[in-house]
Design a protein around this motif. Structure first.
Motif, PDB file in Angstrom:
ATOM      1  N   VAL A 128      49.218 -23.680  96.356  1.00 36.97           N
ATOM      2  CA  VAL A 128      49.864 -24.630  96.798  1.00 36.97           C
ATOM      3  C   VAL A 128      49.231 -25.078  98.060  1.00 36.97           C
ATOM      4  N   GLU A 129      48.705 -26.426  97.967  1.00 45.11           N
ATOM      5  CA  GLU A 129      48.069 -27.090  99.034  1.00 45.11           C
ATOM      6  C   GLU A 129      48.733 -28.474  99.553  1.00 45.11           C
ATOM      7  N   SER A 130      49.913 -28.720  99.298  1.00 42.42           N
ATOM      8  CA  SER A 130      50.425 -29.909  99.478  1.00 42.42           C
ATOM      9  C   SER A 130      51.889 -29.556  99.654  1.00 42.42           C
ATOM     10  N   ALA A 131      52.665 -30.508 100.636  1.00 39.88           N
ATOM     11  CA  ALA A 131      54.138 -30.143 100.877  1.00 39.88           C
ATOM     12  C   ALA A 131      54.814 -30.427  99.527  1.00 39.88           C
ATOM     13  N   PRO A 132      55.959 -29.327  99.311  1.00 42.92           N
ATOM     14  CA  PRO A 132      56.877 -29.648  98.345  1.00 42.92           C
ATOM     15  C   PRO A 132      57.556 -30.792  98.612  1.00 42.92           C
ATOM     16  N   LEU A 133      58.397 -31.357  97.611  1.00 41.02           N
ATOM     17  CA  LEU A 133      59.039 -32.663  97.875  1.00 41.02           C
ATOM     18  C   LEU A 133      60.448 -32.247  97.428  1.00 41.02           C
ATOM     19  N   TYR A 134      61.444 -32.428  98.339  1.00 40.40           N
ATOM     20  CA  TYR A 134      62.815 -32.100  97.977  1.00 40.40           C
ATOM     21  C   TYR A 134      63.568 -33.405  97.565  1.00 40.40           C
ATOM     22  N   PHE A 135      64.376 -33.385  96.649  1.00 43.25           N
ATOM     23  CA  PHE A 135      64.967 -34.397  96.070  1.00 43.25           C
ATOM     24  C   PHE A 135      66.443 -34.049  95.592  1.00 43.25           C
ATOM     25  N   ASN A 136      67.478 -34.498  95.867  1.00 42.03           N
ATOM     26  CA  ASN A 136      68.688 -34.156  94.920  1.00 42.03           C
ATOM     27  C   ASN A 136      68.915 -32.733  94.586  1.00 42.03           C
ATOM     28  N   ASP A 137      68.573 -31.897  95.565  1.00 43.19           N
ATOM     29  CA  ASP A 137      68.660 -30.291  95.315  1.00 43.19           C
ATOM     30  C   ASP A 137      67.824 -29.935  94.390  1.00 43.19           C
ATOM     31  N   ARG A 138      66.752 -30.432  94.114  1.00 45.00           N
ATOM     32  CA  ARG A 138      65.558 -29.960  93.472  1.00 45.00           C
ATOM     33  C   ARG A 138      64.382 -30.295  94.190  1.00 45.00           C
ATOM     34  N   MET A 139      63.277 -29.402  93.839  1.00 50.08           N
ATOM     35  CA  MET A 139      62.160 -29.161  94.510  1.00 50.08           C
ATOM     36  C   MET A 139      61.037 -29.405  93.546  1.00 50.08           C
ATOM     37  N   ILE A 140      60.044 -30.480  93.933  1.00 49.46           N
ATOM     38  CA  ILE A 140      58.829 -30.895  93.266  1.00 49.46           C
ATOM     39  C   ILE A 140      57.523 -30.311  93.855  1.00 49.46           C
ATOM     40  N   VAL A 141      56.662 -29.637  93.341  1.00 48.71           N
ATOM     41  CA  VAL A 141      55.651 -28.786  93.949  1.00 48.71           C
ATOM     42  C   VAL A 141      54.370 -29.277  93.130  1.00 48.71           C
ATOM     43  N   TYR A 142      53.523 -30.058  93.839  1.00 44.68           N
ATOM     44  CA  TYR A 142      52.011 -30.221  93.203  1.00 44.68           C
ATOM     45  C   TYR A 142      51.307 -29.074  93.204  1.00 44.68           C
ATOM     46  N   LEU A 143      50.858 -28.423  92.313  1.00 44.67           N
ATOM     47  CA  LEU A 143      49.703 -27.334  92.552  1.00 44.67           C
ATOM     48  C   LEU A 143      48.233 -27.668  92.190  1.00 44.67           C
ATOM     49  N   ARG A 144      47.496 -26.939  92.883  1.00 45.06           N
ATOM     50  CA  ARG A 144      46.154 -26.929  92.301  1.00 45.06           C
ATOM     51  C   ARG A 144      45.805 -26.489  90.963  1.00 45.06           C
ATOM     52  N   GLY A 145      44.867 -27.253  90.323  1.00 42.66           N
ATOM     53  CA  GLY A 145      44.856 -27.134  88.614  1.00 42.66           C
ATOM     54  C   GLY A 145      45.639 -28.211  88.006  1.00 42.66           C
ATOM     55  N   HIS A 146      46.261 -29.095  88.723  1.00 44.29           N
ATOM     56  CA  HIS A 146      46.717 -30.336  88.070  1.00 44.29           C
ATOM     57  C   HIS A 146      48.209 -30.020  87.361  1.00 44.29           C
ATOM     58  N   GLN A 147      48.834 -29.185  88.219  1.00 44.10           N
ATOM     59  CA  GLN A 147      50.013 -28.743  87.684  1.00 44.10           C
ATOM     60  C   GLN A 147      51.154 -29.203  88.804  1.00 44.10           C
ATOM     61  N   ILE A 148      52.249 -29.762  88.005  1.00 43.52           N
ATOM     62  CA  ILE A 148      53.390 -30.173  88.665  1.00 43.52           C
ATOM     63  C   ILE A 148      54.546 -29.374  88.479  1.00 43.52           C
ATOM     64  N   VAL A 149      55.370 -28.601  89.368  1.00 38.52           N
ATOM     65  CA  VAL A 149      56.516 -27.701  88.940  1.00 38.52           C
ATOM     66  C   VAL A 149      57.880 -28.283  89.620  1.00 38.52           C
ATOM     67  N   HIS A 150      58.839 -28.606  88.669  1.00 33.87           N
ATOM     68  CA  HIS A 150      60.004 -28.982  89.278  1.00 33.87           C
ATOM     69  C   HIS A 150      60.995 -27.990  88.979  1.00 33.87           C
ATOM     70  N   MET A 151      62.029 -27.644  89.997  1.00 36.05           N
ATOM     71  CA  MET A 151      62.645 -26.492  90.294  1.00 36.05           C
ATOM     72  C   MET A 151      63.826 -26.859  90.894  1.00 36.05           C
ATOM     73  N   ASP A 152      64.694 -25.813  90.895  1.00 35.81           N
ATOM     74  CA  ASP A 152      66.181 -25.623  91.477  1.00 35.81           C
ATOM     75  C   ASP A 152      65.694 -25.488  92.920  1.00 35.81           C
ATOM     76  N   ALA A 153      66.021 -25.955  94.149  1.00 32.91           N
ATOM     77  CA  ALA A 153      65.594 -25.750  95.212  1.00 32.91           C
ATOM     78  C   ALA A 153      66.512 -24.519  95.921  1.00 32.91           C
ATOM     79  N   GLU A 154      67.934 -24.571  95.391  1.00 32.97           N
ATOM     80  CA  GLU A 154      68.613 -23.338  96.059  1.00 32.97           C
ATOM     81  C   GLU A 154      68.225 -22.076  95.213  1.00 32.97           C
ATOM     82  N   THR A 155      67.743 -21.853  94.192  1.00 28.66           N
ATOM     83  CA  THR A 155      67.541 -20.646  93.381  1.00 28.66           C
ATOM     84  C   THR A 155      66.118 -20.189  93.108  1.00 28.66           C
ATOM     85  N   GLY A 156      65.412 -21.460  93.093  1.00 29.24           N
ATOM     86  CA  GLY A 156      63.871 -21.199  92.874  1.00 29.24           C
ATOM     87  C   GLY A 156      63.673 -21.106  91.436  1.00 29.24           C
TER      88      GLY A 156
END
Length: 363
Positions: A128-156
């Motif tokens: 994880v080399e960039s800031a996560p992005l919080y939006f409407n109780d969700r978190m968007i995380v851009y990973l090295r390896g050209h992956q994007i993860v969309h997750m529930d911010a409260e539970t992971g």
């Protein structure tokens, strides 16, 4: 190409010539600073790519030694810190009473912003080399390896993962911050494309190629909504605008920039690979331009009614937006220091993190 050559130089050099200390001046008054350089290993100079964040009178900064620290904004006093045992290269993101950040091991940490108490930690499988992005109780995380993860911010809980096959092997590994527009996530990729993913499913809705070269073509300028179009690009190509609904190319601005573009009122503030600061209308007309450095401008901001420009010659410069005259300068300590992420600014303070791992708080 100056931008690319300097990145290679920064990664390869083992020592730099220090500048003489600068006196405090009208714009750049240092409240406090911290040296967060990791222990030097011969042949491997650690380059800082992260950025601080300011929230509720606290400055948050992670180090390449793996320590996340919360500092008092006014004094620089340590409020809490935790050694996460993984280099921390990206800024934090805030949601509710928590801060979220990740490390090069791929582990994401969520802690209470005031106490540092751990809420949860989760392994995402890639750095994880960039800031996560919080939006409407969700978190968007851009990973090295050209992956994007969309997750529930409260539970992971992970809701979906988008992974892109990138055929090129030579990239800058500098991930862009995604932009959420309605039901779409606009994001740049390391293969020269910008694309849109559906927010709920992570499906690729469209993609547009912005760069034609074969190396260092990462679209890593933070996408910016300007007059109904999305402005982004790669330092290896020209800044461009695309239609956010279809991805159709709308405009090329005719300049190559290394700094994330800034929208101030009805003008774009741009820092170019040629060491210029440009004021441009949203329609693409160059209104003013001035050369401030022989090296590329790596970051721009707006503070104390001046344009702030960081460049690869190791200086911050404050520029009068009316006359484009330099009204103040600050040496970041070493030749070829740069700011690869953001100039973090509020009304009273500005925080920066240099590529030589120095954290500065100005008032």
């Amino acid at each position: 190409m100056k931008y690319l050559a300097l990145l290679i130089l920064l990664a390869a050099c083992g020592s730099f010539k220090p500048h003489a200390p600068e006196k405090q001046t009208r714009v750049f008054n240092v409240s406090w600073s911290k040296n967060l350089d990791s222990e030097y290993v011969s042949g491997n100079l650690a380059i800082g790519l992260g950025a601080p964040r300011i929230f509720n009178d606290i400055v948050y900064m992670g180090s390449l030694d793996g320590v996340m620290t919360a500092y008092d904004l006014e004094s620089g006093r340590v409020l809490w810190q935790h050694n996460e045992k993984t280099p921390l290269g990206g800024p934090v993101e805030f949601f509710k009473d928590h801060v979220a950040y990740g490390g090069l091991s791929g582990r994401l940490f969520v802690r209470h912003y005031l106490t540092g108490q751990l809420k949860y930690a989760i392994d995402l499988g890639a750095p994880v080399e960039s800031a996560p992005l919080y939006f409407n109780d969700r978190m968007i995380v851009y990973l090295r390896g050209h992956q994007i993860v969309h997750m529930d911010a409260e539970t992971g809980k992970i809701l979906w993962v988008y992974k892109r096959a990138v055929p090129v092997t030579t990239t800058l590994q500098r991930t862009t911050k995604p932009l959420v527009l309605g039901n779409k996530i606009i994001v740049g990729f390391a293969d020269g494309f910008v694309g849109a993913l559906s927010l709920e499913e992570g499906l690729l809705l469209w993609e547009t190629k912005l760069v034609e070269q074969s190396k260092f073509i990462d679209v890593d300028l933070n996408p910016l909504l300007v007059g109904g179009v999305v402005v982004t690009g790669s330092p290896s190509g020209e800044l461009k605008a695309v239609n956010p609904d279809s991805g159709a190319l709308f405009r090329s601005y005719g300049v190559s920039v290394a700094a994330h573009p800034l929208l101030k009122g009805e003008q774009l503030v741009l820092g170019t690979n040629d060491g210029e600061v440009i004021l441009m209308s949203v329609g693409g007309e160059i209104l003013k331009r001035v050369k401030v450095s022989k090296q590329p401008v790596s970051a721009v901001g707006w503070w104390k009614d001046t344009i702030i420009a960081a460049s690869f010659d190791g200086y911050l410069r404050a520029i009068d937006p009316l006359t484009l005259k330099i009204v103040d300068e600050f040496a970041m300590g070493y030749d070829y220091s740069a700011v690869f992420s953001d100039l973090v600014i509020n009304e009273e303070y500005m925080a920066i993190y240099s590529s030589r791992n120095r954290l500065y708080l100005f008032h």
